[in-house]
Design an enzyme around this catalytic site. Structure first.
Site, mmCIF file in Angstrom:
data_model
loop_
_atom_site.group_PDB
_atom_site.id
_atom_site.type_symbol
_atom_site.label_atom_id
_atom_site.label_comp_id
_atom_site.label_asym_id
_atom_site.label_seq_id
_atom_site.Cartn_x
_atom_site.Cartn_y
_atom_site.Cartn_z
ATOM 1 C CD1 TRP A 285 -22.580 7.211 100.658
ATOM 2 C CD2 TRP A 285 -24.124 8.522 101.599
ATOM 3 N NE1 TRP A 285 -23.755 6.494 100.699
ATOM 4 C CE2 TRP A 285 -24.725 7.272 101.273
ATOM 5 C CE3 TRP A 285 -24.904 9.504 102.199
ATOM 6 C CZ2 TRP A 285 -26.066 7.000 101.524
ATOM 7 C CZ3 TRP A 285 -26.244 9.225 102.461
ATOM 8 C CH2 TRP A 285 -26.813 7.993 102.122
ATOM 9 C CD1 TRP A 313 -41.252 -4.832 100.462
ATOM 10 C CD2 TRP A 313 -40.768 -3.721 98.580
ATOM 11 N NE1 TRP A 313 -40.526 -3.717 100.820
ATOM 12 C CE2 TRP A 313 -40.216 -3.009 99.679
ATOM 13 C CE3 TRP A 313 -40.595 -3.206 97.295
ATOM 14 C CZ2 TRP A 313 -39.498 -1.827 99.532
ATOM 15 C CZ3 TRP A 313 -39.880 -2.024 97.141
ATOM 16 C CH2 TRP A 313 -39.350 -1.353 98.250
ATOM 17 C CG ASN A 348 -22.450 6.314 93.051
ATOM 18 O OD1 ASN A 348 -22.745 5.408 93.820
ATOM 19 N ND2 ASN A 348 -22.858 7.560 93.229
ATOM 20 C CD1 TRP A 366 -35.863 -1.915 100.926
ATOM 21 C CD2 TRP A 366 -33.755 -2.553 101.274
ATOM 22 N NE1 TRP A 366 -35.688 -2.033 102.288
ATOM 23 C CE2 TRP A 366 -34.400 -2.415 102.531
ATOM 24 C CE3 TRP A 366 -32.422 -2.944 101.256
ATOM 25 C CZ2 TRP A 366 -33.757 -2.659 103.744
ATOM 26 C CZ3 TRP A 366 -31.767 -3.190 102.467
ATOM 27 C CH2 TRP A 366 -32.434 -3.046 103.689
ATOM 28 C CD1 TRP A 389 -28.154 -1.979 97.600
ATOM 29 C CD2 TRP A 389 -30.140 -1.840 96.603
ATOM 30 N NE1 TRP A 389 -28.024 -2.540 96.349
ATOM 31 C CE2 TRP A 389 -29.237 -2.479 95.719
ATOM 32 C CE3 TRP A 389 -31.451 -1.651 96.189
ATOM 33 C CZ2 TRP A 389 -29.617 -2.906 94.445
ATOM 34 C CZ3 TRP A 389 -31.832 -2.089 94.926
ATOM 35 C CH2 TRP A 389 -30.921 -2.700 94.067
#
Length: 485
Positions: A285, A313, A348, A366, A389
């Site tokens: 990842w 948002w 995590n 975000w 994110w």
């Protein structure tokens, strides 16, 4: 070579498995080692506070390690396009070696490599940061992987990676001319450590910065939490993760070193194949995130799924501050944000929960969360931070869908069943029985009184109701889809 070799350290603050340093020594020339703090080049994002703290200790450890082998770390500040050629000229260097970066900074590296070569100076770069560099694996049609799992499978098919390089026993130090020494600084002159106030006490208690600290952390992980990692890595209430991410971020340890240590543990039977595979997936990842950064250098600001440019948002500074300070009224969220504030680290699983809460329960962009993590995480990494994110927000290339909205109560009950994690970081709830710990507003009044809790005073009531926030988030998603249609 007629002149010294310059090693330009950046995100590779270690001696072992450092290809640039190894190449400089193998050249047979005397070696000069330089770290340049570049806070002015437009391609480079200035470090956040926690990262600056980490860098100070990492540089001190690197300097000590170099000196123990006859070398010396030169420290400078300035824009790389000017400072590196100036250092090369002052040193009379015949070669410059460095390890590659993958964001917008690579434009600087490409320009420097071309200009150095044009001036007759050898310039060579190496992979010291990733197991699978951008472009190393391609789809059957020759394109880049846009989905993580096939990318991971393609990278793992190349395993095992080459064995890590040993640390040099001796560094043949170049003589540093006065003209160059006059431009160097002491590490303390960089003013990386917090002083007024010194807020780093919890960070110091949690981590040992430097290559030796990274090796010790890896050994402790392999001998401990790696066994059972596949099953327990989502549990913030127990010692379940490596906590190697800050060491990886500053290059105090390489992913090859981690993989080979874990392979040895797997092959010797001390850890299961599933535990190794899970760890290997986590490292994949990381590589995938760097590929995304390579292709979109402004990933910390640009939605990878451009439909999210139309997402509605909300601007809510009070809610943002409540999230930042761990005062949302949801214990698992608050514990995570307070762990971050105290230690410069967050488990995590909890990172996913708190990120989901910000972008879905609160409908806050975000990028506001990414900014906060950039400033407060010791492991704030330009690739991993932004990619993760965007994964949670649903705007990433291979993302969790936006309608996947974590219930912070259910997440707490599942992954912190006895409440040990919450009790550690939200001590005002410590005396609350476990069955109420993740939803204290459900506790009877007498239970709250016995625990010394006055909701709305000693601990906040929830700033949003989960069910209503979920409905609002789904309506916002529908609004975005209508705008993008």
């Amino acid at each position: 070579m007629s002149g010294p070799a310059l090693v330009w350290f950046r995100e590779d603050l270690r001696l072992s498995d450092n290809p640039a340093l190894a190449a400089a020594i193998e050249s047979g020339a005397p070696v000069a080692c330089l770290y340049l703090l570049d806070e002015t080049s437009p391609e480079i994002r200035p470090l956040g506070g926690a990262s600056r703290w980490w860098l100070a200790g990492s540089l001190a450890a690197l300097a000590e390690a170099l000196e123990s082998r006859g070398g010396r770390l030169l420290v400078m500040r300035g824009a790389a396009r000017e400072a590196i050629p100036q250092a090369v000229t002052a040193l009379g260097a015949s070669a410059v070696f460095w390890n590659r970066r993958y964001g917008a900074e690579r434009a600087i590296d490409a320009e420097l490599k071309a200009s150095l070569k044009a001036d007759g100076v050898k310039a060579a770069s190496f992979n010291a940061r990733l197991l699978c560099e951008p472009g190393e694996v391609r789809t059957k049609t020759g394109g880049s992987y846009r989905v993580f799992t096939p990318f991971k499978n393609a990278c793992v098919a190349l395993d095992p990676p080459p064995r890590p390089l040993p640390a040099p026993g001796r560094i043949p130090a170049a003589e540093i001319p006065d003209a160059l020494l006059a431009r160097t600084l002491a590490i303390a002159d960089l003013a990386l450590e917090p002083t007024a106030p010194d807020w780093a006490g919890g960070l110091r208690a949690t981590f040992t910065r430097g290559e030796a600290g990274a090796r010790a952390r890896l050994a402790a992980f392999v001998d401990g939490p790696l066994a059972g990692y596949a099953e327990r890595r989502n549990r913030p209430d127990v010692e379940s993760t490596s906590m190697l991410s800050p060491h990886l971020r500053f290059g105090e340890i390489s992913p090859r070193q981690i993989v080979h240590a874990a392979l040895h543990a797997r092959d010797s039977g001390s850890v299961g194949a599933g535990d190794y595979d899970t760890l290997r997936s986590e490292l994949a990842w990381r590589d995938f995130s760097h590929q995304l950064l390579f292709e979109t250098p402004d990933m910390a600001r640009t939605n990878l799924q451009r439909a999210f440019d139309a997402f509605p948002w909300r601007e809510d500074e009070a809610a943002l501050e409540a999230w930042q300070r761990g005062r949302t009224g949801y214990p698992l969220v608050d514990a995570g944000m307070r762990q971050l504030w105290t230690t410069g680290f967050m488990h995590n699983r909890v990172r996913m929960v708190v990120a989901s809460f910000l972008v879905k329960h609160l409908l806050i962009d975000w990028r506001r969360g990414e900014d906060w993590f950039w400033d407060t995480l010791c492991d704030a990494d330009s690739a991993n931070n932004a990619a993760s994110w965007q994964w949670v927000a649903g705007s990433g290339m291979d993302a969790a869908p936006y309608y996947r909205i974590f219930n912070p109560v259910a997440q707490g009950t599942r992954f912190d069943p006895k409440g040990d994690y919450v009790r550690r970081y939200v001590p005002e709830l410590a005396r609350l029985p476990s069955r109420f710990l993740h939803a204290p507003w459900e506790a009877p009044r007498n239970v709250l009184e016995e625990a010394g809790i006055r909701l709305g005073e000693t601990y906040p009531l929830p700033i949003v109701v989960h069910e209503k926030a979920r409905d609002r988030a789904l309506e916002a998603l529908a609004t975005m889809k209508r705008a993008a249609a």
